[in-house]
Motif scaffolding. Structure first.
Motif, PDB file in Angstrom:
ATOM      1  N   TYR A 108       0.847  -1.203   0.000  1.00  0.00           N
ATOM      2  CA  TYR A 108       0.000   0.000   0.000  1.00  0.00           C
ATOM      3  C   TYR A 108       0.882   1.253   0.000  1.00  0.00           C
ATOM      4  O   TYR A 108       0.652   2.190  -0.768  1.00  0.00           O
ATOM      5  CB  TYR A 108      -0.931  -0.010   1.218  1.00  0.00           C
ATOM      6  N   ASP A 109       1.876   1.248   0.878  1.00  0.00           N
ATOM      7  CA  ASP A 109       2.761   2.426   0.959  1.00  0.00           C
ATOM      8  C   ASP A 109       3.482   2.675  -0.365  1.00  0.00           C
ATOM      9  O   ASP A 109       3.711   3.820  -0.740  1.00  0.00           O
ATOM     10  CB  ASP A 109       3.777   2.255   2.095  1.00  0.00           C
ATOM     11  N   GLU A 110       3.807   1.590  -1.068  1.00  0.00           N
ATOM     12  CA  GLU A 110       4.499   1.751  -2.360  1.00  0.00           C
ATOM     13  C   GLU A 110       3.604   2.375  -3.428  1.00  0.00           C
ATOM     14  O   GLU A 110       4.070   3.145  -4.260  1.00  0.00           O
ATOM     15  CB  GLU A 110       4.933   0.378  -2.899  1.00  0.00           C
ATOM     16  N   ILE A 111       2.326   2.007  -3.405  1.00  0.00           N
ATOM     17  CA  ILE A 111       1.444   2.465  -4.495  1.00  0.00           C
ATOM     18  C   ILE A 111       0.721   3.763  -4.162  1.00  0.00           C
ATOM     19  O   ILE A 111       0.049   4.329  -5.010  1.00  0.00           O
ATOM     20  CB  ILE A 111       0.391   1.391  -4.853  1.00  0.00           C
ATOM     21  N   LEU A 112       0.854   4.231  -2.916  1.00  0.00           N
ATOM     22  CA  LEU A 112       0.136   5.424  -2.477  1.00  0.00           C
ATOM     23  C   LEU A 112       0.566   6.620  -3.331  1.00  0.00           C
ATOM     24  O   LEU A 112       1.729   7.008  -3.310  1.00  0.00           O
ATOM     25  CB  LEU A 112       0.451   5.667  -0.998  1.00  0.00           C
ATOM     26  N   PRO A 113      -0.363   7.204  -4.088  1.00  0.00           N
ATOM     27  CA  PRO A 113       0.049   8.297  -4.973  1.00  0.00           C
ATOM     28  C   PRO A 113       0.202   9.603  -4.190  1.00  0.00           C
ATOM     29  O   PRO A 113      -0.344   9.736  -3.097  1.00  0.00           O
ATOM     30  CB  PRO A 113      -1.132   8.390  -5.952  1.00  0.00           C
ATOM     31  N   PRO A 114       0.910  10.565  -4.732  1.00  0.00           N
ATOM     32  CA  PRO A 114       1.079  11.833  -4.012  1.00  0.00           C
ATOM     33  C   PRO A 114      -0.212  12.652  -3.983  1.00  0.00           C
ATOM     34  O   PRO A 114      -0.404  13.473  -3.086  1.00  0.00           O
ATOM     35  CB  PRO A 114       2.175  12.558  -4.810  1.00  0.00           C
ATOM     36  N   GLU A 115      -1.098  12.439  -4.955  1.00  0.00           N
ATOM     37  CA  GLU A 115      -2.287  13.293  -5.022  1.00  0.00           C
ATOM     38  C   GLU A 115      -3.493  12.642  -4.313  1.00  0.00           C
ATOM     39  O   GLU A 115      -3.549  11.428  -4.163  1.00  0.00           O
ATOM     40  CB  GLU A 115      -2.645  13.623  -6.482  1.00  0.00           C
ATOM     41  N   ARG A 116      -4.399  13.445  -3.883  1.00  0.00           N
ATOM     42  CA  ARG A 116      -5.694  13.035  -3.313  1.00  0.00           C
ATOM     43  C   ARG A 116      -5.548  11.983  -2.197  1.00  0.00           C
ATOM     44  O   ARG A 116      -6.176  10.917  -2.250  1.00  0.00           O
ATOM     45  CB  ARG A 116      -6.610  12.519  -4.433  1.00  0.00           C
ATOM     46  N   PRO A 117      -4.745  12.260  -1.171  1.00  0.00           N
ATOM     47  CA  PRO A 117      -4.522  11.240  -0.132  1.00  0.00           C
ATOM     48  C   PRO A 117      -5.773  10.864   0.644  1.00  0.00           C
ATOM     49  O   PRO A 117      -5.856   9.755   1.176  1.00  0.00           O
ATOM     50  CB  PRO A 117      -3.478  11.891   0.788  1.00  0.00           C
ATOM     51  N   SER A 118      -6.758  11.768   0.712  1.00  0.00           N
ATOM     52  CA  SER A 118      -7.983  11.400   1.439  1.00  0.00           C
ATOM     53  C   SER A 118      -8.892  10.538   0.567  1.00  0.00           C
ATOM     54  O   SER A 118      -9.637   9.698   1.076  1.00  0.00           O
ATOM     55  CB  SER A 118      -8.739  12.651   1.901  1.00  0.00           C
ATOM     56  N   ASP A 119      -8.836  10.751  -0.741  1.00  0.00           N
ATOM     57  CA  ASP A 119      -9.712   9.980  -1.636  1.00  0.00           C
ATOM     58  C   ASP A 119      -9.179   8.566  -1.891  1.00  0.00           C
ATOM     59  O   ASP A 119      -9.965   7.647  -2.134  1.00  0.00           O
ATOM     60  CB  ASP A 119      -9.840  10.680  -2.999  1.00  0.00           C
ATOM     61  N   PHE A 120      -7.863   8.395  -1.878  1.00  0.00           N
ATOM     62  CA  PHE A 120      -7.302   7.123  -2.344  1.00  0.00           C
ATOM     63  C   PHE A 120      -7.826   5.912  -1.563  1.00  0.00           C
ATOM     64  O   PHE A 120      -8.334   4.958  -2.162  1.00  0.00           O
ATOM     65  CB  PHE A 120      -5.776   7.180  -2.333  1.00  0.00           C
ATOM     66  N   PRO A 121      -7.736   5.915  -0.232  1.00  0.00           N
ATOM     67  CA  PRO A 121      -8.238   4.718   0.461  1.00  0.00           C
ATOM     68  C   PRO A 121      -9.745   4.541   0.303  1.00  0.00           C
ATOM     69  O   PRO A 121     -10.226   3.410   0.186  1.00  0.00           O
ATOM     70  CB  PRO A 121      -7.865   4.978   1.932  1.00  0.00           C
ATOM     71  N   GLN A 122     -10.468   5.636   0.266  1.00  0.00           N
ATOM     72  CA  GLN A 122     -11.925   5.513   0.128  1.00  0.00           C
ATOM     73  C   GLN A 122     -12.284   4.989  -1.259  1.00  0.00           C
ATOM     74  O   GLN A 122     -13.229   4.208  -1.426  1.00  0.00           O
ATOM     75  CB  GLN A 122     -12.586   6.864   0.384  1.00  0.00           C
ATOM     76  N   ALA A 123     -11.525   5.425  -2.255  1.00  0.00           N
ATOM     77  CA  ALA A 123     -11.762   4.933  -3.613  1.00  0.00           C
ATOM     78  C   ALA A 123     -11.486   3.434  -3.688  1.00  0.00           C
ATOM     79  O   ALA A 123     -12.266   2.668  -4.265  1.00  0.00           O
ATOM     80  CB  ALA A 123     -10.862   5.688  -4.592  1.00  0.00           C
ATOM     81  N   LEU A 124     -10.386   3.002  -3.087  1.00  0.00           N
ATOM     82  CA  LEU A 124     -10.057   1.570  -3.116  1.00  0.00           C
ATOM     83  C   LEU A 124     -11.112   0.734  -2.388  1.00  0.00           C
ATOM     84  O   LEU A 124     -11.489  -0.345  -2.820  1.00  0.00           O
ATOM     85  CB  LEU A 124      -8.699   1.336  -2.459  1.00  0.00           C
ATOM     86  N   MET A 125     -11.605   1.269  -1.259  1.00  0.00           N
ATOM     87  CA  MET A 125     -12.623   0.519  -0.507  1.00  0.00           C
ATOM     88  C   MET A 125     -13.908   0.375  -1.325  1.00  0.00           C
ATOM     89  O   MET A 125     -14.497  -0.705  -1.397  1.00  0.00           O
ATOM     90  CB  MET A 125     -12.950   1.239   0.799  1.00  0.00           C
ATOM     91  N   ASP A 126     -14.345   1.468  -1.947  1.00  0.00           N
ATOM     92  CA  ASP A 126     -15.563   1.394  -2.756  1.00  0.00           C
ATOM     93  C   ASP A 126     -15.368   0.460  -3.936  1.00  0.00           C
ATOM     94  O   ASP A 126     -16.251  -0.334  -4.286  1.00  0.00           O
ATOM     95  CB  ASP A 126     -15.934   2.790  -3.278  1.00  0.00           C
ATOM     96  N   PHE A 127     -14.191   0.546  -4.548  1.00  0.00           N
ATOM     97  CA  PHE A 127     -13.883  -0.303  -5.695  1.00  0.00           C
ATOM     98  C   PHE A 127     -13.908  -1.784  -5.285  1.00  0.00           C
ATOM     99  O   PHE A 127     -14.472  -2.636  -5.978  1.00  0.00           O
ATOM    100  CB  PHE A 127     -12.508   0.091  -6.238  1.00  0.00           C
ATOM    101  N   ALA A 128     -13.333  -2.076  -4.124  1.00  0.00           N
ATOM    102  CA  ALA A 128     -13.308  -3.463  -3.645  1.00  0.00           C
ATOM    103  C   ALA A 128     -14.721  -3.972  -3.391  1.00  0.00           C
ATOM    104  O   ALA A 128     -15.044  -5.120  -3.676  1.00  0.00           O
ATOM    105  CB  ALA A 128     -12.482  -3.546  -2.365  1.00  0.00           C
ATOM    106  N   ASN A 129     -15.565  -3.089  -2.872  1.00  0.00           N
ATOM    107  CA  ASN A 129     -16.947  -3.455  -2.575  1.00  0.00           C
ATOM    108  C   ASN A 129     -17.775  -3.702  -3.816  1.00  0.00           C
ATOM    109  O   ASN A 129     -18.654  -4.560  -3.835  1.00  0.00           O
ATOM    110  CB  ASN A 129     -17.609  -2.297  -1.828  1.00  0.00           C
ATOM    111  N   ALA A 130     -17.517  -2.898  -4.847  1.00  0.00           N
ATOM    112  CA  ALA A 130     -18.376  -2.942  -6.022  1.00  0.00           C
ATOM    113  C   ALA A 130     -17.814  -3.826  -7.128  1.00  0.00           C
ATOM    114  O   ALA A 130     -18.568  -4.433  -7.884  1.00  0.00           O
ATOM    115  CB  ALA A 130     -18.585  -1.514  -6.562  1.00  0.00           C
ATOM    116  N   VAL A 131     -16.505  -3.897  -7.269  1.00  0.00           N
ATOM    117  CA  VAL A 131     -15.904  -4.596  -8.418  1.00  0.00           C
ATOM    118  C   VAL A 131     -15.089  -5.814  -7.964  1.00  0.00           C
ATOM    119  O   VAL A 131     -15.361  -6.944  -8.369  1.00  0.00           O
ATOM    120  CB  VAL A 131     -14.998  -3.639  -9.239  1.00  0.00           C
ATOM    121  N   CYS A 132     -14.111  -5.577  -7.113  1.00  0.00           N
ATOM    122  CA  CYS A 132     -13.222  -6.675  -6.703  1.00  0.00           C
ATOM    123  C   CYS A 132     -13.820  -7.345  -5.468  1.00  0.00           C
ATOM    124  O   CYS A 132     -13.254  -7.342  -4.381  1.00  0.00           O
ATOM    125  CB  CYS A 132     -11.822  -6.128  -6.426  1.00  0.00           C
ATOM    126  N   THR A 133     -14.971  -7.928  -5.665  1.00  0.00           N
ATOM    127  CA  THR A 133     -15.746  -8.493  -4.560  1.00  0.00           C
ATOM    128  C   THR A 133     -15.171  -9.851  -4.131  1.00  0.00           C
ATOM    129  O   THR A 133     -14.456 -10.491  -4.911  1.00  0.00           O
ATOM    130  CB  THR A 133     -17.213  -8.678  -5.010  1.00  0.00           C
TER     131      THR A 133
END
Ligand code: SF4
Length: 348
Positions: free
Chosen positions: A170-195
């Protein structure tokens, strides 16, 4: 360590189109109030989003600011929490609110180290608050993010041993931009797509680099250590009602199962509750009365054991101090006791 390129931009694009609107959520560059992030994260531990939303709205209506929550009575907080389970969370919530108000002038510490000093905040929750409320590049790996990363990088170490490795990824892939959105985006994506079952690999924006998809068996990740079987326990709850329709109730000890919650007296299901012998079911009744068994028992699953709880009922006037006799408000009871009350009520 080199790692395959992770297309964070694709996750942000997906989030901008499909991310959920949640009552505690703000979108970058707006940051959600730390009070809301903390409250939602504590509620979401072991509980799904749909269950949490009405509780979150109720808490923020009753206690709009953290110092309102700190000033509330613990009994009121516990009653508002009833039904969410894991009641130590509610006690820690109230204690942490008191500390933030008394020692931090109502403002949460804004980094992981400071957040971790508050009761009930572990590494995940501290990372989530630091990222989502304060825009820090902290490590935020919940079970959903674990699943995506374990698949994308085919992490073969079983969970929970793989947690450190996944956190490193996670630390390796963490992008410099949108640090508050990144984990929330991944969580939603996991819930909806990578189930967990039937992941939507066909339309997945990560499909090009996903090693589990290439291997052809994405459901095989994350690898999990074999589950221990859940032991079964048996107990009994005693529901006495008086001629005014009130029930005899107790506050459970602060430490232990359903700690601090209002409950019917019970026996046999925790080490502190006294033994239960179905051959002699009323041996641990709270007082002598004309106890009889209700026809049904209650089944309830806790994380570490499953419980079958028999229910004894009696009609009785006058035992114990007056405050132990109360009108039953099912919404203020933990779920197990709500089930007990439903069985008992069918007998009256
Ligand atoms: S390709 Fe499939 S397994 Fe890989 S991240 Fe996407 S949905 Fe998950």
């Amino acid at each position: 360590m080199t790692s395959p390129t992770f297309p964070a931009t694709a996750i942000f694009d997906w989030y901008d189109r499909h991310g959920r609107s949640l009552p505690w959520r703000h979108r970058w560059p707006d940051l959600a109030p730390a009070y809301h992030v903390w409250l939602s994260e504590i509620m979401l531990q072991q509980t799904v989003v749909a269950t949490v939303i009405p509780y979150f709205l109720d808490f923020t209506r009753r206690w709009p600011e953290i110092c309102d929550l700190a000033a509330a009575g613990q009994d009121d907080v516990m009653a508002a929490w009833a039904g969410l389970g894991y009641y130590a969370r509610a006690r820690n919530l109230h204690r942490a609110a008191g500390i933030v108000c008394a020692e931090h002038q109502g403002s949460f510490p804004d980094d992981v180290a400071g957040l971790r000093r508050l009761p009930g905040i572990g590494p995940y929750t501290a990372g989530a608050i630091a990222a989502i409320a304060f825009g820090r590049r902290s490590t935020v790996v919940d079970g959903n993010i674990e699943r995506v990363l374990a698949r994308y990088f085919v992490i073969t170490t079983p969970l929970p041993a793989a947690k450190a490795e996944i956190g490193g990824r996670y630390d390796e892939i963490l992008p410099p931009e949108r640090p508050s959105d990144f984990p929330q985006a991944l969580m939603d994506f996991a819930n909806a797509v990578c189930t967990p079952r039937n992941p939507g690999c066909e339309a997945c924006p990560l499909a090009g680099g996903c090693a589990a998809r290439r291997a052809g068996t994405p459901e095989a990740w994350p690898v999990k250590a074999p589950k221990k079987t859940r032991p079964e326990r048996r107990g009994i709850a005693f529901v006495a009602t008086d001629s005014q329709g009130r029930a005899f109730m107790v506050s459970r000890p602060e430490r232990g199962m359903l700690g601090g919650m209002l409950a019917f007296p019970s026996a046999g299901w925790t080490p502190d509750d006294g033994a239960y012998d179905p051959e002699n079911p009323f041996a641990n009744a709270p007082f002598e009365a004309d106890w009889r068994m209700a026809g049904d028992s209650v089944s309830h699953i806790f994380t570490h054991f499953s419980l079958s709880m028999d229910v004894a009922v009696a009609r009785y006037d006058g035992a114990g101090p007056p405050e132990t006799w109360q009108k039953v408000r099912p919404a203020s009871l933990p779920t197990l006791m709500r089930k007990v009350w439903m069985v008992a009520r069918r007998q009256s």
